[in-house]
Design a protein around this motif. Sequence first.
Motif, PDB file in Angstrom:
ATOM      1  N   GLU A 147       2.489  30.475  62.357  1.00 12.82           N
ATOM      2  CA  GLU A 147       1.851  29.565  61.397  1.00 12.82           C
ATOM      3  C   GLU A 147       2.726  28.352  61.123  1.00 12.82           C
ATOM      4  OE1 GLU A 147      -0.046  29.559  56.850  1.00 12.82           O
ATOM      5  OE2 GLU A 147       1.044  31.317  57.595  1.00 12.82           O
ATOM      6  N   VAL A 148       4.014  28.581  60.888  1.00 15.89           N
ATOM      7  CA  VAL A 148       4.929  27.477  60.611  1.00 15.89           C
ATOM      8  C   VAL A 148       5.038  26.558  61.830  1.00 15.89           C
ATOM      9  CG1 VAL A 148       7.358  26.898  60.243  1.00 15.89           C
ATOM     10  CG2 VAL A 148       6.263  28.622  58.807  1.00 15.89           C
ATOM     11  N   LEU A 149       5.149  27.144  63.015  1.00 14.22           N
ATOM     12  CA  LEU A 149       5.269  26.342  64.228  1.00 14.22           C
ATOM     13  C   LEU A 149       4.045  25.445  64.419  1.00 14.22           C
ATOM     14  CD1 LEU A 149       6.876  25.684  66.791  1.00 14.22           C
ATOM     15  CD2 LEU A 149       5.667  27.557  67.930  1.00 14.22           C
ATOM     16  N   ALA A 150       2.862  26.020  64.250  1.00 15.91           N
ATOM     17  CA  ALA A 150       1.635  25.234  64.407  1.00 15.91           C
ATOM     18  C   ALA A 150       1.574  24.115  63.375  1.00 15.91           C
ATOM     19  CB  ALA A 150       0.408  26.137  64.278  1.00 15.91           C
ATOM     20  N   ASN A 151       1.946  24.416  62.142  1.00 17.03           N
ATOM     21  CA  ASN A 151       1.874  23.399  61.084  1.00 17.03           C
ATOM     22  C   ASN A 151       2.908  22.288  61.278  1.00 17.03           C
ATOM     23  OD1 ASN A 151      -0.326  24.434  59.712  1.00 17.03           O
ATOM     24  ND2 ASN A 151       0.921  25.750  58.397  1.00 17.03           N
ATOM     25  N   ILE A 152       4.036  22.604  61.894  1.00 16.45           N
ATOM     26  CA  ILE A 152       5.014  21.559  62.220  1.00 16.45           C
ATOM     27  C   ILE A 152       4.411  20.591  63.231  1.00 16.45           C
ATOM     28  CG2 ILE A 152       7.185  21.090  63.439  1.00 16.45           C
ATOM     29  CD1 ILE A 152       8.337  23.622  62.127  1.00 16.45           C
ATOM     30  N   PHE A 153       3.823  21.123  64.298  1.00 17.66           N
ATOM     31  CA  PHE A 153       3.279  20.260  65.352  1.00 17.66           C
ATOM     32  C   PHE A 153       1.948  19.620  64.965  1.00 17.66           C
ATOM     33  CE2 PHE A 153       6.653  22.105  67.737  1.00 17.66           C
ATOM     34  CZ  PHE A 153       6.934  21.183  68.747  1.00 17.66           C
ATOM     35  N   LEU A 154       1.304  20.143  63.925  1.00 17.35           N
ATOM     36  CA  LEU A 154       0.110  19.489  63.377  1.00 17.35           C
ATOM     37  C   LEU A 154       0.481  18.364  62.412  1.00 17.35           C
ATOM     38  CD1 LEU A 154      -2.172  22.590  62.689  1.00 17.35           C
ATOM     39  CD2 LEU A 154      -2.741  20.671  64.206  1.00 17.35           C
ATOM     40  N   GLY A 155       1.762  18.284  62.058  1.00 11.73           N
ATOM     41  CA  GLY A 155       2.209  17.256  61.118  1.00 11.73           C
ATOM     42  C   GLY A 155       2.024  17.642  59.668  1.00 11.73           C
ATOM     43  N   LYS A 156       1.748  18.928  59.407  1.00 13.65           N
ATOM     44  CA  LYS A 156       1.553  19.382  58.020  1.00 13.65           C
ATOM     45  C   LYS A 156       2.882  19.704  57.342  1.00 13.65           C
ATOM     46  CE  LYS A 156      -3.092  21.323  58.731  1.00 13.65           C
ATOM     47  NZ  LYS A 156      -3.942  22.534  58.606  1.00 13.65           N
ATOM     48  N   ILE A 157       3.869  20.101  58.122  1.00 17.28           N
ATOM     49  CA  ILE A 157       5.227  20.323  57.617  1.00 17.28           C
ATOM     50  C   ILE A 157       6.090  19.197  58.161  1.00 17.28           C
ATOM     51  CG2 ILE A 157       7.241  21.840  57.681  1.00 17.28           C
ATOM     52  CD1 ILE A 157       5.368  24.219  57.874  1.00 17.28           C
ATOM     53  N   THR A 158       6.662  18.414  57.264  1.00 15.89           N
ATOM     54  CA  THR A 158       7.347  17.185  57.692  1.00 15.89           C
ATOM     55  C   THR A 158       8.839  17.154  57.352  1.00 15.89           C
ATOM     56  OG1 THR A 158       6.754  16.081  55.614  1.00 15.89           O
ATOM     57  CG2 THR A 158       5.221  15.852  57.464  1.00 15.89           C
ATOM     58  N   SER A 176      17.474  18.379  54.405  1.00 12.05           N
ATOM     59  CA  SER A 176      16.261  17.694  53.935  1.00 12.05           C
ATOM     60  C   SER A 176      15.775  16.666  54.960  1.00 12.05           C
ATOM     61  CB  SER A 176      16.537  17.003  52.598  1.00 12.05           C
ATOM     62  OG  SER A 176      17.588  16.061  52.730  1.00 12.05           O
ATOM     63  N   THR A 177      16.370  16.710  56.145  1.00 10.74           N
ATOM     64  CA  THR A 177      16.016  15.776  57.215  1.00 10.74           C
ATOM     65  C   THR A 177      14.526  15.819  57.537  1.00 10.74           C
ATOM     66  OG1 THR A 177      18.184  16.260  58.167  1.00 10.74           O
ATOM     67  CG2 THR A 177      16.608  15.108  59.579  1.00 10.74           C
ATOM     68  N   GLY A 178      13.968  14.663  57.841  1.00 12.06           N
ATOM     69  CA  GLY A 178      12.589  14.607  58.296  1.00 12.06           C
ATOM     70  C   GLY A 178      12.458  15.202  59.689  1.00 12.06           C
ATOM     71  N   ILE A 179      11.297  15.805  59.972  1.00 11.91           N
ATOM     72  CA  ILE A 179      11.055  16.416  61.273  1.00 11.91           C
ATOM     73  C   ILE A 179      10.479  15.374  62.230  1.00 11.91           C
ATOM     74  CG2 ILE A 179       9.680  18.126  62.519  1.00 11.91           C
ATOM     75  CD1 ILE A 179       9.795  19.890  60.025  1.00 11.91           C
ATOM     76  N   PHE A 180      11.096  15.276  63.410  1.00 12.94           N
ATOM     77  CA  PHE A 180      10.620  14.367  64.453  1.00 12.94           C
ATOM     78  C   PHE A 180      10.100  15.199  65.615  1.00 12.94           C
ATOM     79  CE2 PHE A 180      11.627  12.423  68.575  1.00 12.94           C
ATOM     80  CZ  PHE A 180      10.858  11.268  68.508  1.00 12.94           C
ATOM     81  N   ILE A 181       8.844  15.011  65.997  1.00 15.20           N
ATOM     82  CA  ILE A 181       8.211  15.794  67.058  1.00 15.20           C
ATOM     83  C   ILE A 181       8.386  15.118  68.415  1.00 15.20           C
ATOM     84  CG2 ILE A 181       6.039  16.765  67.906  1.00 15.20           C
ATOM     85  CD1 ILE A 181       6.960  18.032  65.316  1.00 15.20           C
ATOM     86  N   ASN A 216      -4.423  15.107  72.869  1.00 15.92           N
ATOM     87  CA  ASN A 216      -4.141  14.063  71.891  1.00 15.92           C
ATOM     88  C   ASN A 216      -3.271  14.664  70.789  1.00 15.92           C
ATOM     89  OD1 ASN A 216      -5.712  12.003  73.124  1.00 15.92           O
ATOM     90  ND2 ASN A 216      -7.579  12.913  72.290  1.00 15.92           N
ATOM     91  N   TRP A 217      -1.994  14.340  70.820  1.00 15.41           N
ATOM     92  CA  TRP A 217      -1.047  14.919  69.868  1.00 15.41           C
ATOM     93  C   TRP A 217      -1.249  14.324  68.473  1.00 15.41           C
ATOM     94  CZ3 TRP A 217       1.860  19.030  71.010  1.00 15.41           C
ATOM     95  CH2 TRP A 217       2.018  19.352  72.357  1.00 15.41           C
ATOM     96  N   PRO A 218      -1.255  15.159  67.450  1.00 19.13           N
ATOM     97  CA  PRO A 218      -1.422  14.644  66.079  1.00 19.13           C
ATOM     98  C   PRO A 218      -0.262  13.762  65.634  1.00 19.13           C
ATOM     99  CG  PRO A 218      -1.830  17.019  66.173  1.00 19.13           C
ATOM    100  CD  PRO A 218      -1.217  16.626  67.481  1.00 19.13           C
ATOM    101  N   VAL A 219       0.952  14.116  66.061  1.00 20.18           N
ATOM    102  CA  VAL A 219       2.161  13.385  65.650  1.00 20.18           C
ATOM    103  C   VAL A 219       3.169  13.405  66.793  1.00 20.18           C
ATOM    104  CG1 VAL A 219       1.975  13.800  63.156  1.00 20.18           C
ATOM    105  CG2 VAL A 219       3.059  15.521  64.620  1.00 20.18           C
ATOM    106  N   GLY A 220       4.181  12.549  66.674  1.00 23.09           N
ATOM    107  CA  GLY A 220       5.314  12.607  67.582  1.00 23.09           C
ATOM    108  C   GLY A 220       5.296  11.563  68.682  1.00 23.09           C
TER     109      GLY A 220
END
Length: 372
Positions: A147-158, A176-181, A216-220
């Motif tokens: 769940e966490v992995l999917a939400n990271i790549f969906l851009g829901k966890i930043t 507290s670093t921002g996540i870069f995909i 089509n990637w949501p983010v990154g």
Amino acid sequence: MKIFKISQFAFAAMLLAETALISCGGNNTKSGSDSSSKPAEAAASTTDANTLLGAGSTFVYPLFSKMFAEYNKETGIKVNYQSIGSGGGILQLTNKTIDFGDSDAPLNDDQTKKIGAEVLHIPMCAGAVVISYNLPDLKSTLKLDPEVLANIFLGKITKWDDAAIAKINPGVKLPSTGIFIAHRSDGSGTTNIFTTYLSKVSADWNTKPGKGSAINWPVGLGGKGNEGVAGLIKQTPGAIGYIELAYAIQNKMTFADLKNKSGNYITPTVASTSAAGNIAIPADAKVSLSNTDAKDGYPISGFTWAMIYKEQNYSGRTKDRAEKVIKLLWWNTHEGQKLCNDLNYAPLSPAAVAVAEKILKSATFDGKAIQQ
């Protein structure tokens, strides 16, 4: 903090632009036992009967490079393998400019229709797609669940210190670093393995963006090949991406333990990849290993397949050339398997080897079996 975020993403954008320029220049294509970096289209015009041409997966390139070098020592046959991504290999196979392609995803319906002839899929090995990240101050191995992995790549966890990540990493001081995909920019079997897994474990992912070799990637931002994604991760603090296990180990990159279907956090290794691949193999060898039921299996694992036309008499090919291709792939699935472990790939199980043998024996020249 805002200044850091801007500089981080600006740096990533510049890195991506540099990668794109190199790629456009045509200087980043790798070959196997042949040191030439010329495109497969140009190489296909060779009249050298002792040089076979292949192209495709970057996922398997480290292993193929070693295999083909050893095969050349034993037989005198050279293999010029272009590491251009699974999508590129399928395109070259479709255009009949190579002897074999390699892909980490079987042909889909559209690709099969475009080829217009029966294509055999011969499993070469199994590999793990690892979740690599760049958090220099993190001392312990990060744990991630589906769940966490999917939400990271969906851009829901930043943010890396998000409560959902902290919950499954108790006692770990998360930045507290921002996540870069970082993801693939090219058609990729590695992407297919990864997104097929996400589609199995996340209803949100399955609905959109779904699975495939190119989505089509949501983010990154995207990098070309496993090498490009690895480069983005290594040079961008806070980055996370997916790459093949061998690339992560060779580049001394950190990667996460991932919770599997049995609820166990699994480290990606040859052993845990082998556990995922120890399943019943269908006659055509087209099977997904992701989200395995094996309690000790790593959940983002997959086969890579060499692909050839079942009928080898096409485009003026000789029977001798067809025989050389079959002998090479037979060697890969037998003697060549001894090279897998040291390069962090899982050798084929006895069941997978048996299926590979039957598939290779079904290849024909003028309708007659090539391998007796």
